[in-house]
Design a protein around this motif. Structure first.
Motif, PDB file in Angstrom:
ATOM      1  N   ASP A  67       0.824  -1.214   0.000  1.00 10.11           N
ATOM      2  CA  ASP A  67       0.000   0.000   0.000  1.00 10.11           C
ATOM      3  C   ASP A  67       0.856   1.261   0.000  1.00 10.11           C
ATOM      4  O   ASP A  67       0.576   2.218  -0.719  1.00 10.11           O
ATOM      5  CB  ASP A  67      -0.952   0.019   1.195  1.00 10.11           C
ATOM      6  CG  ASP A  67      -2.089  -0.983   1.068  1.00 10.11           C
ATOM      7  OD1 ASP A  67      -2.317  -1.497  -0.052  1.00 10.11           O
ATOM      8  OD2 ASP A  67      -2.749  -1.262   2.095  1.00 10.11           O
ATOM      9  N   ARG A  68       1.911   1.255   0.791  1.00 11.84           N
ATOM     10  CA  ARG A  68       2.785   2.434   0.870  1.00 11.84           C
ATOM     11  C   ARG A  68       3.580   2.631  -0.424  1.00 11.84           C
ATOM     12  O   ARG A  68       3.773   3.755  -0.871  1.00 11.84           O
ATOM     13  CB  ARG A  68       3.699   2.350   2.084  1.00 11.84           C
ATOM     14  CG  ARG A  68       2.925   2.556   3.380  1.00 11.84           C
ATOM     15  CD  ARG A  68       3.806   2.417   4.603  1.00 11.84           C
ATOM     16  NE  ARG A  68       3.028   2.522   5.809  1.00 11.84           N
ATOM     17  CZ  ARG A  68       2.876   3.655   6.509  1.00 11.84           C
ATOM     18  NH1 ARG A  68       3.452   4.765   6.102  1.00 11.84           N
ATOM     19  NH2 ARG A  68       2.160   3.666   7.601  1.00 11.84           N
ATOM     20  N   LYS A  77       2.582   1.665  -3.392  1.00 11.29           N
ATOM     21  CA  LYS A  77       1.603   2.146  -4.376  1.00 11.29           C
ATOM     22  C   LYS A  77       1.370   3.648  -4.214  1.00 11.29           C
ATOM     23  O   LYS A  77       1.347   4.388  -5.204  1.00 11.29           O
ATOM     24  CB  LYS A  77       0.276   1.393  -4.215  1.00 11.29           C
ATOM     25  CG  LYS A  77       0.299   0.017  -4.835  1.00 11.29           C
ATOM     26  CD  LYS A  77      -0.899  -0.833  -4.508  1.00 11.29           C
ATOM     27  CE  LYS A  77      -2.221  -0.283  -4.914  1.00 11.29           C
ATOM     28  NZ  LYS A  77      -3.328  -1.238  -4.683  1.00 11.29           N
ATOM     29  N   ALA A  78       1.215   4.116  -2.981  1.00 12.74           N
ATOM     30  CA  ALA A  78       1.023   5.549  -2.734  1.00 12.74           C
ATOM     31  C   ALA A  78       2.244   6.343  -3.187  1.00 12.74           C
ATOM     32  O   ALA A  78       2.111   7.424  -3.771  1.00 12.74           O
ATOM     33  CB  ALA A  78       0.733   5.799  -1.250  1.00 12.74           C
ATOM     34  N   GLU A 102       2.408   6.675  -7.055  1.00  9.75           N
ATOM     35  CA  GLU A 102       1.487   7.674  -7.594  1.00  9.75           C
ATOM     36  C   GLU A 102       2.066   9.084  -7.537  1.00  9.75           C
ATOM     37  O   GLU A 102       1.641   9.968  -8.269  1.00  9.75           O
ATOM     38  CB  GLU A 102       0.154   7.595  -6.868  1.00  9.75           C
ATOM     39  CG  GLU A 102      -0.588   6.309  -7.211  1.00  9.75           C
ATOM     40  CD  GLU A 102      -1.844   6.097  -6.400  1.00  9.75           C
ATOM     41  OE1 GLU A 102      -2.188   6.965  -5.563  1.00  9.75           O
ATOM     42  OE2 GLU A 102      -2.492   5.055  -6.603  1.00  9.75           O
ATOM     43  N   LYS A 103       3.061   9.294  -6.682  1.00 15.80           N
ATOM     44  CA  LYS A 103       3.744  10.597  -6.584  1.00 15.80           C
ATOM     45  C   LYS A 103       5.106  10.567  -7.269  1.00 15.80           C
ATOM     46  O   LYS A 103       5.517  11.537  -7.877  1.00 15.80           O
ATOM     47  CB  LYS A 103       3.947  10.980  -5.112  1.00 15.80           C
ATOM     48  CG  LYS A 103       2.690  11.102  -4.316  1.00 15.80           C
ATOM     49  CD  LYS A 103       2.026  12.408  -4.585  1.00 15.80           C
ATOM     50  CE  LYS A 103       0.840  12.581  -3.654  1.00 15.80           C
ATOM     51  NZ  LYS A 103       0.099  13.767  -3.931  1.00 15.80           N
TER      52      LYS A 103
END
Length: 181
Positions: free
Chosen positions: A125-126, A128-129, A132-133
């Protein structure tokens, strides 16, 4: 000033990302495309950008690898890799920090810290986040996964993360970003 408690991410601009408040990780945008053989290090342009942005928040560069806030004494550490081909998982090994200090890393090095610190689901999850940046050199990361159980488990997520990254770099705002020069 502790940038993880008092700074809005937008004040840092699009090239810096407060990646993790618990681990105290600041990630610096590198590029949109990678080759697995790319050196994974903060380039001089990336370091310059960090210093310029953090100076506006009261930090001053005290050495080639440290920026320090004059009033609080909080340091941002930009660890150097020690050998060509060194694992991005080892970047913080020889750069110990105080509890309030933070690391300034490439996105790939940041993703490696997530893999070592969190459960599989949380790490995915981290990452993936982060993707995105700031895209991650997933092939290099994959090459350096070790025979630890957490690393073997993470290997199963690489295919999905490649898809997430492909979509992210084709979308705004990433598709218009360029490497710092």
């Amino acid at each position: 000033m502790n940038i993880f408690e008092q700074t809005e991410p937008m004040k840092l601009g699009p090239y810096l990302y407060l990646a993790d408040a618990d681990l105290h990780l600041l990630s610096v945008f590198d590029d949109l495309k990678y080759d697995r053989s790319d050196a994974d290090m903060l380039s001089p342009a990336m370091r310059r950008h960090v210093v310029q942005r953090l100076e506006k928040l009261g930090y001053k560069q005290t050495s080639g690898t440290i920026v320090k806030h004059a009033q609080t004494g909080i340091c941002g550490l930009m660890p150097k890799f020690h050998a060509l081909g060194a694992s991005p998982f080892d970047i913080t090994r020889y750069a110990p920090k105080q509890p309030r200090d933070f690391y300034i890393l490439t996105p790939t090095q940041t993703a490696c810290q997530f893999i070592d610190a969190y459960s599989l689901e949380e790490a995915v999850d981290r990452v993936k986040a982060l993707i995105e940046k700031q895209p991650v050199n997933l092939l290099r990361l994959q090459d350096f996964l070790e025979h630890k159980s957490a690393h073997r488990e993470f290997l199963s997520a690489i295919g999905h993360l490649k898809y997430v990254q492909r979509i992210a770099v084709q979308s705004d705002p990433l598709r218009s970003m360029r490497a710092l020069r």
